[in-house]
Design a protein around this motif. Structure first.
Motif, PDB file in Angstrom:
ATOM      1  N   ASP A 114       0.957  -1.124  -0.128  1.00 42.65           N
ATOM      2  CA  ASP A 114      -0.230  -0.058  -0.099  1.00 42.65           C
ATOM      3  C   ASP A 114       0.763   1.349  -0.200  1.00 42.65           C
ATOM      4  O   ASP A 114       2.109   1.090   0.465  1.00 42.65           O
ATOM      5  N   LYS A 115       0.252   2.438  -0.674  1.00 43.97           N
ATOM      6  CA  LYS A 115       1.103   3.654  -0.699  1.00 43.97           C
ATOM      7  C   LYS A 115       1.356   4.366   0.702  1.00 43.97           C
ATOM      8  O   LYS A 115       0.236   3.977   1.496  1.00 43.97           O
ATOM      9  N   PRO A 116       2.494   4.854   1.185  1.00 49.07           N
ATOM     10  CA  PRO A 116       3.417   5.246   0.355  1.00 49.07           C
ATOM     11  C   PRO A 116       4.566   3.805   0.567  1.00 49.07           C
ATOM     12  O   PRO A 116       4.519   3.022   1.581  1.00 49.07           O
ATOM     13  N   LEU A 117       5.220   3.602  -0.435  1.00 48.02           N
ATOM     14  CA  LEU A 117       6.053   2.376  -0.650  1.00 48.02           C
ATOM     15  C   LEU A 117       7.084   2.673   0.585  1.00 48.02           C
ATOM     16  O   LEU A 117       7.525   1.660   1.246  1.00 48.02           O
ATOM     17  N   ALA A 118       7.323   3.825   0.874  1.00 46.91           N
ATOM     18  CA  ALA A 118       8.727   4.024   1.618  1.00 46.91           C
ATOM     19  C   ALA A 118       8.716   5.562   2.057  1.00 46.91           C
ATOM     20  O   ALA A 118       7.992   6.295   1.708  1.00 46.91           O
ATOM     21  N   ALA A 119       9.610   5.984   3.121  1.00 47.67           N
ATOM     22  CA  ALA A 119       9.728   7.121   3.564  1.00 47.67           C
ATOM     23  C   ALA A 119      10.511   8.139   2.534  1.00 47.67           C
ATOM     24  O   ALA A 119      10.186   9.319   2.271  1.00 47.67           O
ATOM     25  N   THR A 120      11.300   7.675   1.822  1.00 47.90           N
ATOM     26  CA  THR A 120      12.325   7.900   0.892  1.00 47.90           C
ATOM     27  C   THR A 120      12.379   7.325  -0.325  1.00 47.90           C
ATOM     28  O   THR A 120      12.279   6.108  -0.357  1.00 47.90           O
ATOM     29  N   ALA A 121      12.544   8.227  -1.406  1.00 50.46           N
ATOM     30  CA  ALA A 121      13.111   7.801  -2.917  1.00 50.46           C
ATOM     31  C   ALA A 121      13.957   6.749  -2.736  1.00 50.46           C
ATOM     32  O   ALA A 121      14.106   5.527  -3.537  1.00 50.46           O
ATOM     33  N   ALA A 122      15.072   6.979  -2.099  1.00 51.45           N
ATOM     34  CA  ALA A 122      16.385   6.120  -1.955  1.00 51.45           C
ATOM     35  C   ALA A 122      15.922   4.797  -1.284  1.00 51.45           C
ATOM     36  O   ALA A 122      16.276   3.675  -1.933  1.00 51.45           O
ATOM     37  N   ALA A 124      12.769   3.406  -1.519  1.00 47.92           N
ATOM     38  CA  ALA A 124      12.070   2.714  -2.688  1.00 47.92           C
ATOM     39  C   ALA A 124      13.009   2.193  -3.824  1.00 47.92           C
ATOM     40  O   ALA A 124      12.747   1.190  -4.461  1.00 47.92           O
ATOM     41  N   GLU A 125      13.827   2.925  -4.116  1.00 44.09           N
ATOM     42  CA  GLU A 125      14.841   2.380  -5.193  1.00 44.09           C
ATOM     43  C   GLU A 125      15.675   1.274  -4.743  1.00 44.09           C
ATOM     44  O   GLU A 125      15.798   0.267  -5.410  1.00 44.09           O
ATOM     45  N   LYS A 126      16.000   1.215  -3.524  1.00 42.12           N
ATOM     46  CA  LYS A 126      16.777  -0.063  -3.048  1.00 42.12           C
ATOM     47  C   LYS A 126      15.698  -1.194  -3.016  1.00 42.12           C
ATOM     48  O   LYS A 126      16.199  -2.557  -3.374  1.00 42.12           O
ATOM     49  N   LEU A 127      14.507  -1.015  -2.637  1.00 38.41           N
ATOM     50  CA  LEU A 127      13.497  -2.088  -2.810  1.00 38.41           C
ATOM     51  C   LEU A 127      13.190  -2.726  -4.170  1.00 38.41           C
ATOM     52  O   LEU A 127      13.237  -3.882  -4.413  1.00 38.41           O
ATOM     53  N   ALA A 128      13.124  -1.705  -5.095  1.00 43.85           N
ATOM     54  CA  ALA A 128      13.103  -1.952  -6.644  1.00 43.85           C
ATOM     55  C   ALA A 128      14.105  -2.952  -6.919  1.00 43.85           C
ATOM     56  O   ALA A 128      14.209  -3.651  -7.881  1.00 43.85           O
ATOM     57  N   LEU A 138       7.234  -6.370  -7.730  1.00 42.72           N
ATOM     58  CA  LEU A 138       6.979  -5.437  -6.592  1.00 42.72           C
ATOM     59  C   LEU A 138       6.226  -4.202  -7.155  1.00 42.72           C
ATOM     60  O   LEU A 138       6.555  -3.531  -8.186  1.00 42.72           O
ATOM     61  N   SER A 139       4.899  -3.995  -6.543  1.00 47.75           N
ATOM     62  CA  SER A 139       4.003  -2.940  -7.141  1.00 47.75           C
ATOM     63  C   SER A 139       3.586  -2.345  -5.755  1.00 47.75           C
ATOM     64  O   SER A 139       3.514  -2.815  -4.797  1.00 47.75           O
ATOM     65  N   VAL A 140       3.016  -0.952  -6.053  1.00 52.85           N
ATOM     66  CA  VAL A 140       2.576  -0.090  -5.100  1.00 52.85           C
ATOM     67  C   VAL A 140       1.087   0.012  -5.452  1.00 52.85           C
ATOM     68  O   VAL A 140       0.611   0.330  -6.679  1.00 52.85           O
ATOM     69  N   PHE A 141       0.263   0.089  -4.638  1.00 55.54           N
ATOM     70  CA  PHE A 141      -1.265  -0.038  -4.604  1.00 55.54           C
ATOM     71  C   PHE A 141      -1.565   1.533  -4.666  1.00 55.54           C
ATOM     72  O   PHE A 141      -2.007   2.187  -3.665  1.00 55.54           O
ATOM     73  N   GLN A 142      -1.519   2.266  -6.222  1.00 56.84           N
ATOM     74  CA  GLN A 142      -1.985   3.436  -6.393  1.00 56.84           C
ATOM     75  C   GLN A 142      -3.299   3.298  -6.968  1.00 56.84           C
ATOM     76  O   GLN A 142      -3.471   3.634  -8.045  1.00 56.84           O
ATOM     77  N   PRO A 344       3.943  -4.776 -13.889  1.00 55.33           N
ATOM     78  CA  PRO A 344       2.788  -4.715 -12.815  1.00 55.33           C
ATOM     79  C   PRO A 344       2.234  -3.218 -13.311  1.00 55.33           C
ATOM     80  O   PRO A 344       2.940  -2.405 -14.050  1.00 55.33           O
ATOM     81  N   PRO A 345       0.811  -3.071 -12.908  1.00 55.93           N
ATOM     82  CA  PRO A 345       0.150  -1.853 -13.237  1.00 55.93           C
ATOM     83  C   PRO A 345       0.831  -0.533 -12.482  1.00 55.93           C
ATOM     84  O   PRO A 345       0.692   0.503 -12.971  1.00 55.93           O
ATOM     85  N   VAL A 346       1.514  -0.739 -11.562  1.00 58.88           N
ATOM     86  CA  VAL A 346       2.430   0.495 -10.721  1.00 58.88           C
ATOM     87  C   VAL A 346       3.711  -0.030 -10.452  1.00 58.88           C
ATOM     88  O   VAL A 346       3.746  -1.095  -9.778  1.00 58.88           O
ATOM     89  N   THR A 347       4.792   0.558 -10.948  1.00 57.13           N
ATOM     90  CA  THR A 347       6.205  -0.259 -10.576  1.00 57.13           C
ATOM     91  C   THR A 347       6.687   0.630  -9.123  1.00 57.13           C
ATOM     92  O   THR A 347       6.391   1.623  -8.979  1.00 57.13           O
ATOM     93  N   ALA A 348       7.855  -0.126  -8.754  1.00 57.07           N
ATOM     94  CA  ALA A 348       8.290   0.481  -7.576  1.00 57.07           C
ATOM     95  C   ALA A 348       9.174   1.700  -8.022  1.00 57.07           C
ATOM     96  O   ALA A 348       9.360   2.844  -7.432  1.00 57.07           O
TER      97      ALA A 348
END
Length: 375
Positions: A114-122, A124-128, A138-142, A344-348
């Motif tokens: 569920d959104k938000p994926l993380a607190a920071t873009a960094a 989120a990029e690490k998870l991606a 890995l997808s985010v529910f937007q 996926p419909p929404v990417t990390a």
């Protein structure tokens, strides 16, 4: 789907194409019980199999609403059963998203967060990168990409009905003068609370989906209600690389609500009031596919108006039929991506781009200046 998971399914004697994919849902609060569980259950090819919540009352609620479901007390109990599942869905508090998504991916499971994926873009990029390295979805529910009004705006833009879009105004406003409390309104940065990350995640994602990368961000953010700890009234101005300006409002203190969308182009403008009906329907216990329910459809009285040179509130312009809202499309696309290995419909990575905008907005509001971003 990863090679490891495909081999595991074959060793069990039944391929994924012969049965529904088994879903483990972590969390059964508002997000889990109202949004994720009903939509998963309504998706052909998915089966809500396991729910974790520490609350005995919510466990009983889950079993009553989904009689086939198993319940456990902890997220760890779900991850211990990774070999029995095909997808993990995180509907847990924001601060748990990164550690739980990491653990699920390391256990070899695709993940929806569920959104938000993380607190920071960094983060989120690490998870991606972890998901890509493991070959896992890995997808985010937007879900707001499938709101009726947003789908209509997108269609009007794609058809050229507005001409060249110059300004995009988008609001999620509420009148909630008394704080409700809880982690969503906590001032502790570790909780990732406040409206900027809650409703702002939707608005930033929608603006980026429509108009692409952002080159500058300006924001004003306030804590207005007595006793409130986190931002409850925020304005964000984005300049997109293509020249469109997006103005976004999120507020719990709006005594009079503005239009949900006002989009101004070189040929015409579109104004739309009111909210997509799907959340209200889900809260009322209605489900996609229920007999007699026209899912996501709103009456003519809710339609927006398209025109030039007149006020929509005074009857100017022409009514535009609103496309039906379609939250079920998200999990249908997840099921397809798991079966076929597609995007996926929404990417990390898309979630990381939106978080980069939210981080810039937070910095802009704190420092009182416009923040530049690399497009």
């Amino acid at each position: 789907m990863s090679e490891k998971r495909e081999m595991g399914e074959k060793s069990g004697g039944t391929s994924a194409h012969d049965r529904a994919l088994r879903v483990g849902l972590l969390g059964y609060g508002l997000a889990g019980s109202v949004f994720h569980a009903p939509l998963i259950a309504a998706t052909e090819g998915l089966r809500l199999d396991l729910v974790s919540t520490a609350s005995p009352e919510r466990q009983a609620q889950a079993r009553a609403e989904h009689p086939q479901v198993r319940t456990v007390d902890t997220a760890e109990a779900v991850l211990d059963r990774a070999g029995e599942l095909d997808l993990i869905v995180l509907a847990t508090p924001n601060k748990t998203h990164v550690p739980l998504a990491t653990a699920a991916l390391e256990a070899g499971l695709p993940v929806v967060v569920d959104k938000p994926l993380a607190a920071t873009a960094a983060e989120a990029e690490k998870l991606a990168a972890l998901a890509e390295d493991r070959g896992l979805l890995l997808s985010v529910f937007q879900n707001r990409r499938w709101d009726n009004d947003f789908r209509t705006v997108r269609k009007l833009i794609e058809e050229g009905a507005l001409g060249d879009v110059q300004r995009f105004e988008s609001r999620f406003e509420r009148w909630r003068p008394q704080p409700k409390g809880g982690w969503r309104e906590s001032g502790d940065p570790a909780e990732i609370g406040g409206l900027l990350y809650d409703l702002g995640s939707h608005l930033a994602d929608q603006a980026l989906t429509l108009f692409g990368p952002v080159v500058s961000v300006y924001a004003e953010s306030d804590v207005r209600r007595p006793g409130a700890e986190a931002d409850d009234d925020t304005f964000i101005a984005l300049t997109h690389a293509g020249g469109v300006r997006s103005h976004l409002w999120v507020s719990a203190t709006a005594a009079l609500l503005g239009p949900r969308f006002r989009v101004l182009g070189s040929r015409a403008g579109y104004t739309k009031h009111g909210l997509d009906p799907q959340e209200a329907a889900l809260r009322e216990g209605l489900r996609p596919g229920d007999e007699g329910v026209e899912w996501g459809v709103e009456p003519r009285s809710g339609w927006g108006r398209l025109g030039a040179g007149a006020s929509a509130r005074m009857g100017g312009g022409e009514p535009v039929p609103t496309l039906p809202g379609d939250y079920p499309a998200y999990y249908a696309a997840i099921e397809r991506a798991l079966r076929e290995g597609g995007r996926p419909p929404v990417t990390a990575r898309e979630a990381a781009a939106a978080l980069r905008v939210l981080e810039a907005a937070k910095r802009s509001a704190s420092e009182g200046r416009t923040v530049s971003l690399d497009a």
